[in-house]
Enzyme design. Structure first.
Site, PDB file in Angstrom:
ATOM      1  N   LEU A 143     -36.772 -21.489  18.592  1.00  0.00           N
ATOM      2  CA  LEU A 143     -35.325 -21.420  18.765  1.00  0.00           C
ATOM      3  C   LEU A 143     -34.893 -20.718  20.062  1.00  0.00           C
ATOM      4  O   LEU A 143     -33.713 -20.430  20.242  1.00  0.00           O
ATOM      5  CB  LEU A 143     -34.678 -20.742  17.548  1.00  0.00           C
ATOM      6  N   CYS A 144     -35.843 -20.459  20.942  1.00  0.00           N
ATOM      7  CA  CYS A 144     -35.504 -19.817  22.226  1.00  0.00           C
ATOM      8  C   CYS A 144     -34.949 -20.839  23.203  1.00  0.00           C
ATOM      9  O   CYS A 144     -35.434 -21.960  23.291  1.00  0.00           O
ATOM     10  CB  CYS A 144     -36.738 -19.164  22.839  1.00  0.00           C
ATOM     11  N   HIS A 145     -33.955 -20.394  23.967  1.00  0.00           N
ATOM     12  CA  HIS A 145     -33.404 -21.227  25.029  1.00  0.00           C
ATOM     13  C   HIS A 145     -34.288 -21.144  26.263  1.00  0.00           C
ATOM     14  O   HIS A 145     -34.935 -20.130  26.512  1.00  0.00           O
ATOM     15  CB  HIS A 145     -32.000 -20.727  25.423  1.00  0.00           C
TER      16      HIS A 145
ATOM     17  N   MET B 179     -37.223 -12.057  24.742  1.00  0.00           N
ATOM     18  CA  MET B 179     -38.379 -12.789  24.233  1.00  0.00           C
ATOM     19  C   MET B 179     -39.347 -13.155  25.358  1.00  0.00           C
ATOM     20  O   MET B 179     -40.561 -13.176  25.153  1.00  0.00           O
ATOM     21  CB  MET B 179     -37.950 -14.031  23.456  1.00  0.00           C
ATOM     22  N   GLU B 180     -38.826 -13.414  26.545  1.00  0.00           N
ATOM     23  CA  GLU B 180     -39.706 -13.715  27.678  1.00  0.00           C
ATOM     24  C   GLU B 180     -40.555 -12.504  28.041  1.00  0.00           C
ATOM     25  O   GLU B 180     -41.763 -12.626  28.290  1.00  0.00           O
ATOM     26  CB  GLU B 180     -38.880 -14.190  28.877  1.00  0.00           C
TER      27      GLU B 180
ATOM     28  N   ASP C 253     -59.451 -11.103  25.351  1.00  0.00           N
ATOM     29  CA  ASP C 253     -60.444 -12.151  25.598  1.00  0.00           C
ATOM     30  C   ASP C 253     -61.441 -11.748  26.682  1.00  0.00           C
ATOM     31  O   ASP C 253     -62.627 -12.043  26.586  1.00  0.00           O
ATOM     32  CB  ASP C 253     -59.738 -13.452  25.974  1.00  0.00           C
TER      33      ASP C 253
END
Length: 162
Positions: A79-81, A117-118, A132
């Site tokens: 749902l992120c733009h 969110m980014e 990793d």
């Protein structure tokens, strides 16, 4: 309505998930800073600092992974733009004696919606990448404390978190 009485903006009238319409919001300058930690043995942290890992120098790979992740956030989070990022910076600091690597991501944009969110995605993927790269040396590495530290801009204003 949510528990705090606010409208649930990501649900339509039928309770189905939807992307919020931000078309009427003004474009504003926005910044978000997120942080996370990768905890490992001091000996592993020293090898990281010395560039002595089986996969080589981890720092450029970790930074690029974080930047790429920020750019791909709307592909990963449903749902992120998509936002017009103007810059993403990923900083990695190592406390070799404590065995703690701190990853900080700063995302900047001029857009209609936030970029928290980014920044959080950049930190998360950078931490996974570091995991990793060190797992051949140590199997019990932990990713901890991924969180938003600061945001500026937008309707809700500035936020600084401890």
């Amino acid at each position: 309505m949510s528990d705090d009485g606010e409208d649930l903006t990501h649900l339509d009238a039928h309770g189905h998930a939807r992307m919020v319409d931000v078309g009427d919001k003004p474009v504003t300058a926005r910044t978000a800073v997120a942080e996370g930690r990768v905890v490992m043995a001091p000996a592993t942290a020293r090898r990281l600092l010395d560039g002595d890992l089986p996969k080589g120098d981890a720092f450029p790979v970790v930074r690029i992974a974080g930047i790429q992740a920020a750019k791909r956030t709307p592909e990963l989070l449903p749902l992120c733009h998509q936002v017009a990022l103007s810059s993403v910076d990923v900083d990695v600091t190592v406390d070799a004696d404590g065995g703690v690597v701190t990853i900080t991501a700063t995302a900047v944009a001029a857009d209609r919606t936030g970029i928290e969110m980014e920044a959080l995605t950049a930190v998360s993927v950078a931490a996974l990448t570091l995991y990793d790269l060190v797992k051949a040396v140590q199997k019990d590495v932990r990713i901890t404390d991924v969180r938003l530290r600061r945001k500026t801009g937008g309707r809700s204003g500035d936020l600084d978190l401890p």
